[in-house]
Design a protein around this motif. Structure first.
Motif, short mmCIF file in Angstrom:
data_model
loop_
_atom_site.label_atom_id
_atom_site.label_comp_id
_atom_site.label_asym_id
_atom_site.label_seq_id
_atom_site.Cartn_x
_atom_site.Cartn_y
_atom_site.Cartn_z
N ASN A 186 0.80 -1.23 0.00
CA ASN A 186 0.00 0.00 0.00
C ASN A 186 0.84 1.28 0.00
OD1 ASN A 186 -2.37 -1.52 0.08
ND2 ASN A 186 -2.40 -1.58 2.32
N ASP A 187 2.15 1.14 0.10
CA ASP A 187 3.04 2.31 0.17
C ASP A 187 3.83 2.40 -1.13
OD1 ASP A 187 5.01 4.21 0.67
OD2 ASP A 187 5.35 3.56 2.72
N THR A 188 3.53 3.39 -1.93
CA THR A 188 4.19 3.53 -3.24
C THR A 188 5.38 4.49 -3.20
OG1 THR A 188 2.65 5.30 -3.84
CG2 THR A 188 2.05 3.05 -4.46
N ARG A 189 5.70 5.02 -2.02
CA ARG A 189 6.74 6.04 -1.94
C ARG A 189 8.07 5.54 -1.39
NH1 ARG A 189 3.99 10.55 1.62
NH2 ARG A 189 3.55 8.65 2.81
N ASN A 190 8.01 4.59 -0.45
CA ASN A 190 9.21 4.20 0.27
C ASN A 190 9.87 2.96 -0.29
OD1 ASN A 190 9.47 6.12 2.57
ND2 ASN A 190 7.41 5.38 3.06
N ASN A 191 11.16 2.82 0.02
CA ASN A 191 11.87 1.56 -0.13
C ASN A 191 11.95 0.91 1.25
OD1 ASN A 191 12.48 1.80 -2.95
ND2 ASN A 191 14.01 3.33 -2.41
#
Length: 575
Positions: A186-191
């Motif tokens: 659900n998180d498209t920003r973090n690595n």
């Protein structure tokens, strides 16, 4: 004894190339009523593949398949098996579907097992009758599939021991594992970095996460990066479970492919390589500078480079499975390099879930027989416990073999032959088990270039692992001795570990590595670049990995009796 389910099968008839619908006169009235409205598990079987599903209205669902109102193509299948009954309901359907997908894929008769399963990446919520579902439905239902020639393997326990079963992307996850996967998806920003010691389920999470990402993002590219010893197995896992759109690489092959990916998941990221002149040439080629740059700098290689930084450049989003206690060579990426690249990544920490499958203990043994306690004991003896809070552990687990004999999880043997005898004996009790003898890199690999044996003990002769990739499935591997490079990242049932003379006791009474008895050329630092403490840690890390491979049992043989004496004293073993 009457069954708690109904087993039905129908052939899919064809007129020319088109399947015919199920006819009412082929189905009894009670069956028809139940299949019109009722929880049902169904499996379509084709020549080399199958499809597992669940529905509340099977006849309506079949009609949709017949009318080609879904991606499912009925022409690919010859028959359908359905089951319904008192144990098949809304509480158990997801669990049953997951289990059947995994068992049928692991059985190997079908090259590909498809499903529209929506529980990928989730944990199965416990429900009443869950144990009964396994004993009174899954096991007898599997036997019926076998007797009707839908699967190869008669014994479901044999299937449970296969690699395809152990690392299934439909494998049941713990609540914490499922939460982490959902947060990543659900998180498209973090690595991300998923930190976990041996036995915390990092590889199972990897297969689950890759499958979820590929399903939820069908138009995006997913890559999985693994060590060479697992590349073939990983490709087979994803293909068999119908996830053939997931690309599998080693780190070197990924970098050489020069292709960008939306999602990249790396197993064993602590084993990614940095440039180190004393490394295999095939690895260092990726660090070679372009001729013009090399001429300007006066060097041929980018001496500060590592594989991780090159992979990150070709990844929109990256997930790393990491355990610094498993770094074993000077050419492995340093913790400093890893931390510099990942300091802005989001970190997760997996609790220890290392499985020790033993009969339930009582009294003082109850507290000792846990995976967490076992790992604490091993790391404390090796002197690689970086967490001072973990310095206390219960020693009874390591003493129990003097009382319980073959029933004890841990034990000490007096020879290499005894290790093989132990594994052979366990095979009598558990014929489906995968058992191997492994060792530190304490012997030269002479069998590569001669007819000589690598290991000799009295009249017994053994060789190192005959191959690196997929060694567990190699012919005669049960009669070989596996190195760290053949078994890192792989779980076994019963393990015999040879602790060689590359570990010794120095004049101060300390456990240290002995480079004179260590024969992995790429595991040693260059003579003009000595790091004795780091080399000491690498060798101890190797034994940490080897000593945490066994799920059901482990036996150890010490070549250096000073080390054995020190171990017994440390663990309070009187005998």
């Amino acid at each position: 004894m009457s069954k708690k389910y109904v087993f039905k099968e129908f052939k899919i008839n064809r007129v020319s190339e088109r399947p015919e619908p199920l006819k009412n006169d082929e189905i009894g009235l009670k069956d028809q009523k139940r299949l019109e409205k009722g929880d049902t598990i169904y499996i379509y079987f084709g020549k080399s593949h199958s499809y597992v599903g669940q529905t509340k209205q099977f006849l309506k669902r079949y009609k949709q398949h017949y009318m080609a109102q879904s991606k499912f193509d009925l022409r690919n299948y010859k028959c359908v098996v359905m089951s319904f009954g008192q144990l098949i309901n809304q509480l158990s359907l997801d669990d049953i579907e997951n289990q059947l997908i995994t068992y049928i894929a692991a059985d190997g008769k079908h090259n590909e097992v498809l499903s529209d399963n929506s529980t990928l990446g989730n944990s199965i919520i416990p429900y009443p009758q869950q144990d009964q579902v396994k004993s009174d439905f899954i096991t007898p239902f599997w036997h019926e599939l076998y007797t009707h020639n839908y699967v190869h393997t008669p014994d479901i326990e044999t299937v449970r021991q296969s690699v395809l079963f152990k690392y299934s992307p439909f494998h049941e996850l713990s609540e914490i594992q499922a939460q982490i996967i959902q947060e990543i998806v659900n998180d498209t920003r973090n690595n991300f970095v998923i930190n976990g010691m041996a036995g915390t389920g990092k590889t199972v999470m990897l297969t689950n996460l890759a499958a979820v990402l590929s399903k939820k993002n069908p138009n995006k590219k997913v890559a999985v990066i693994v060590k060479a010893n697992w590349e073939k197995t990983a490709k087979k896992i994803f293909k068999t479970y119908g996830k053939s759109n997931i690309a599998v690489y080693t780190a070197v092959k990924f970098i050489q492919a020069e292709e960008d990916y939306d999602f990249v998941i790396i197993d064993e990221s602590h084993r990614l390589r940095r440039y180190y002149s004393k490394s295999q040439n095939t690895l260092n080629t990726i660090f070679r500078l372009p001729p013009k740059v090399a001429e300007e700098r006066g060097v041929n290689y980018d001496v500060g480079a590592n594989e991780l930084e090159k992979i990150v450049k070709r990844s929109k989003q990256i997930v790393l499975m990491y355990d610094p206690s498993q770094q074993i060579r000077p050419g492995d990426i340093t913790m400093e390099q890893f931390n510099n690249i990942t300091h802005k990544f989001k970190h997760f920490y997996l609790p220890t879930e290392y499985r020790i499958n033993i009969p339930e203990k009582s009294g003082k043994y109850r507290r000792a027989y846990t995976g967490e306690n076992y790992i604490k004991g091993i790391k404390n003896f090796l002197g690689i416990n970086d967490n001072k809070n973990d310095s206390k552990f219960y020693k009874e687990l390591f003493q129990d073999y003097l009382v319980s004999g073959k029933d004890a999880y841990f034990g000490i043997c007096n020879s290499i032959e005894e290790l093989f005898d132990y594994l052979n004996d366990m095979k009598n009790y558990d014929p489906a088990s995968q058992n191997r003898v492994v060792a530190g890199y304490c012997r030269k690999w002479v069998s590569k270039k001669s007819e000589q044996s690598d290991w000799v003990e009295n009249s017994n002769h053994w060789n190192w692992n005959s191959r690196l990739e997929d060694w567990i499935n190699a012919p005669d591997s049960e009669n070989e001795i596996g190195s760290i490079h053949a078994v890192q990242g792989i779980d076994l049932n019963y393990v015999g570990v040879i602790i060689g003379k590359d570990l010794t006791i120095n004049e101060k009474g300390e456990l240290v590595a002995d480079s004179e008895n260590y024969y992995d050329n790429y595991g040693k630092f260059k003579k003009n670049d000595p790091h004795p403490l780091q080399f000491d840690r690498f060798v101890k890390n190797i034994y940490y990995v080897l000593l945490t491979r066994g799920i059901d049992g482990i036996r150890v043989y010490f070549e250096d009796k000073k080390v054995e004496k020190a171990f017994k004293k440390f663990m309070g073993i009187n005998g």
